[in-house]
Design an enzyme around this catalytic site. Sequence first.
Site, PDB file in Angstrom:
ATOM      1  N   GLU A  40       0.837  -1.205   0.000  1.00 18.11           N
ATOM      2  CA  GLU A  40       0.000   0.000   0.000  1.00 18.11           C
ATOM      3  C   GLU A  40       0.873   1.256   0.000  1.00 18.11           C
ATOM      4  OE1 GLU A  40      -1.319   1.972   3.351  1.00 18.11           O
ATOM      5  OE2 GLU A  40      -1.030   0.275   4.709  1.00 18.11           O
ATOM      6  N   LYS A 101      -5.535  10.720   0.598  1.00 20.99           N
ATOM      7  CA  LYS A 101      -5.591   9.390   1.214  1.00 20.99           C
ATOM      8  C   LYS A 101      -6.797   8.685   0.597  1.00 20.99           C
ATOM      9  CE  LYS A 101      -6.602   7.260   5.677  1.00 20.99           C
ATOM     10  NZ  LYS A 101      -6.892   7.525   7.092  1.00 20.99           N
ATOM     11  N   VAL A 121      -5.440   0.350   2.796  1.00 19.84           N
ATOM     12  CA  VAL A 121      -5.608  -1.101   2.669  1.00 19.84           C
ATOM     13  C   VAL A 121      -6.791  -1.400   1.741  1.00 19.84           C
ATOM     14  CG1 VAL A 121      -6.292  -3.182   3.941  1.00 19.84           C
ATOM     15  CG2 VAL A 121      -4.495  -1.680   4.846  1.00 19.84           C
ATOM     16  N   ASP A 153     -16.861   5.881  13.637  1.00 16.13           N
ATOM     17  CA  ASP A 153     -15.647   5.790  12.818  1.00 16.13           C
ATOM     18  C   ASP A 153     -15.192   4.332  12.704  1.00 16.13           C
ATOM     19  OD1 ASP A 153     -13.251   6.015  11.516  1.00 16.13           O
ATOM     20  OD2 ASP A 153     -12.457   7.607  12.778  1.00 16.13           O
ATOM     21  N   SER A 155     -13.292   1.829   9.846  1.00 18.57           N
ATOM     22  CA  SER A 155     -12.548   1.888   8.584  1.00 18.57           C
ATOM     23  C   SER A 155     -13.208   1.065   7.475  1.00 18.57           C
ATOM     24  CB  SER A 155     -11.132   1.369   8.810  1.00 18.57           C
ATOM     25  OG  SER A 155     -10.432   1.351   7.594  1.00 18.57           O
ATOM     26  N   ALA A 156     -13.133   1.607   6.272  1.00 20.90           N
ATOM     27  CA  ALA A 156     -13.598   0.879   5.085  1.00 20.90           C
ATOM     28  C   ALA A 156     -12.740  -0.365   4.819  1.00 20.90           C
ATOM     29  CB  ALA A 156     -13.571   1.802   3.870  1.00 20.90           C
ATOM     30  N   ASP A 157     -11.596  -0.466   5.498  1.00 24.31           N
ATOM     31  CA  ASP A 157     -10.748  -1.660   5.338  1.00 24.31           C
ATOM     32  C   ASP A 157     -11.521  -2.935   5.698  1.00 24.31           C
ATOM     33  OD1 ASP A 157      -8.721   0.119   4.770  1.00 24.31           O
ATOM     34  OD2 ASP A 157      -7.550  -0.292   6.587  1.00 24.31           O
ATOM     35  N   LYS A 174      -4.324  -1.714  14.063  1.00 21.93           N
ATOM     36  CA  LYS A 174      -3.519  -0.708  14.767  1.00 21.93           C
ATOM     37  C   LYS A 174      -4.054  -0.560  16.183  1.00 21.93           C
ATOM     38  CE  LYS A 174      -3.507   2.337  11.289  1.00 21.93           C
ATOM     39  NZ  LYS A 174      -3.432   1.727   9.983  1.00 21.93           N
TER      40      LYS A 174
HETATM   41  N1  PSU Z   1      -0.476   0.766   8.548  1.00 22.43           N
HETATM   42  C1  PSU Z   1       0.527   1.552   9.002  1.00 22.43           C
HETATM   43  N2  PSU Z   1       0.401   2.902   8.800  1.00 22.43           N
HETATM   44  C2  PSU Z   1      -0.686   3.443   8.130  1.00 22.43           C
HETATM   45  C3  PSU Z   1      -1.730   2.599   7.651  1.00 22.43           C
HETATM   46  C4  PSU Z   1      -1.562   1.255   7.901  1.00 22.43           C
HETATM   47  O1  PSU Z   1       1.507   1.068   9.578  1.00 22.43           O
HETATM   48  O2  PSU Z   1      -0.730   4.655   7.931  1.00 22.43           O
HETATM   49  C5  PSU Z   1      -2.931   3.156   6.898  1.00 22.43           C
HETATM   50  C6  PSU Z   1      -3.493   2.057   6.001  1.00 22.43           C
HETATM   51  O3  PSU Z   1      -3.467   2.555   4.684  1.00 22.43           O
HETATM   52  C7  PSU Z   1      -4.910   1.837   6.463  1.00 22.43           C
HETATM   53  C8  PSU Z   1      -5.257   3.201   6.951  1.00 22.43           C
HETATM   54  O4  PSU Z   1      -5.748   1.367   5.455  1.00 22.43           O
HETATM   55  O5  PSU Z   1      -4.069   3.592   7.652  1.00 22.43           O
HETATM   56  C9  PSU Z   1      -6.508   3.195   7.777  1.00 22.43           C
HETATM   57  O6  PSU Z   1      -7.084   4.466   7.776  1.00 22.43           O
HETATM   58  P1  PSU Z   1      -8.588   4.666   8.309  1.00 22.43           P
HETATM   59  O7  PSU Z   1      -8.525   4.267   9.752  1.00 22.43           O
HETATM   60  O8  PSU Z   1      -8.866   6.135   8.116  1.00 22.43           O
HETATM   61  O9  PSU Z   1      -9.470   3.814   7.485  1.00 22.43           O
HETATM   62 MN    MN Z   2     -11.973   6.377   9.738  1.00 26.14          MN
END
Ligand code: PSU
Ligand code: MN
Length: 315
Positions: A40, A101, A121, A153, A155-157, A174
Site C-alpha cells: 500500500e 488518502k 488497505v 468511525d 474503517s472501510a478496510d 492498529k
Molecule cells: N499501517 C501503518 N500505517 C498506516 C496505515 C496502515 O503502519 O498509515 C494506513 C493504512 O493505509 C490503512 C489506513 O488502510 O491507515 C486506515 O485508515 P482509516 O482508519 O482512516 O481507514
Molecule cells: Mn476512519
Amino acid sequence: MSLRPGVENEMIPESARPFTDIDPAVARALGAGAPVVALESTIITHGMPYPENRDMAAAVERIIREEGATPATIAVIGGRLKIGLSDIEREALARTENAMKLSRADLAFAISEKRTGGTTVAATMIAAALAGISVFATGGIGGVHKGAEKSFDISADLDELARTPVIVVSAGPKAILDVGKTLEVLETRGVPVVAYGSDVMPAFWSRSSPYAAPLRLDRPQAIAGFFRTRAALGIAGGMLVANPVPEADEIPAEEMAGHIAAAQEVAEAEGIGGKAVTPYLLSKILELTAGRSLATNIALVENNARLAARIAGAL
Ligand code: PSU
Ligand code: MN
C-alpha cells in the site's frame, strides 16, 4: 527483458486499461504465475514522515525481492493507477506533501480528477484484485476506532476484507483502535483472522493483546492452503493475517496504552475527525514515544513483507 509496449496492460480488465499502468516486472511475474506481493502507499503518504517513509518503502520492496517475489507498490499518480512504482516514482511520492488518502470511496475520484494519492488497505486491495495479485503486505489495518459508538468511525478496510479476495498480511489492527470491536466486526462480516504462530491477537506495536487469536496457523503453506480452500468453496472475500512484530522491536502493550490514551485525548480536544484521525494519532504517538513507535512500525512492516512473500511463493 522488456515487454512490447501495451502488452503489460493485458493483465488488467479492458475497462480499466486506459488509466492503469502496470510495471513491466510485475506484468512479467503475473504472466509467468510467479509470486507477486502488493504494497500500500497511504503508509508512505500519511503514515510516516519523510525520509523514513521513503527508506521503508524501498526496504520492503528489497525484502520481497530477496524472498524471490516481485513487489508491486500501488498508488495513484496524476490520475494514473499504478500497479508497481519505479524507484523515481516511489521517491517522488514519499516527498509529495498534499497527496490524497484514497479508500474505496475516493479511488475513482483521484483517477478521474487526475490527482495523486496513497492507497489505503481498502483501495490497495481493490487494485491488487484488479491486477490478479492475491497477497498484500501492510503495517496495520484500519478498524473500529475507540469511541465508535459515538463517532461511527469504522474503517472501510473491514468491508473490503469482507468482499475482495486478497490475503492481507498485517501486524494486527492498529492498537489505536478498539481491537475487540474490530474482531467482532470482522467475524460478523465473515473475514477469517489468522494469527501467525501465535495464540493471541497481536496489536501492531505489541506482540500481544487481551484477545485470543480467532485462528492460528504456523506455516505460509498452510495460509496459502486455507485461502485456496475458501476459493474452492466459492466463499467471497479476503482474509487477514496478523503477524506479531519481532520481539526485539516490540513496545509492550502496557507501555503503549498510556501513549495511545494521551494521543486520543489531544485528538479529541483538537476536534480531529474523519480520515485525518489515523494519521494524526500515528504522528502524535511518534512524538510521545520519541520516535520509538516509528522504528517499531518500520520493523513490523518489513516483517510482514517477508511473510507475505513466502505466502505468495506458497500460492
Ligand atoms: N499501517 C501503518 N500505517 C498506516 C496505515 C496502515 O503502519 O498509515 C494506513 C493504512 O493505509 C490503512 C489506513 O488502510 O491507515 C486506515 O485508515 P482509516 O482508519 O482512516 O481507514
Ligand atoms: Mn476512519
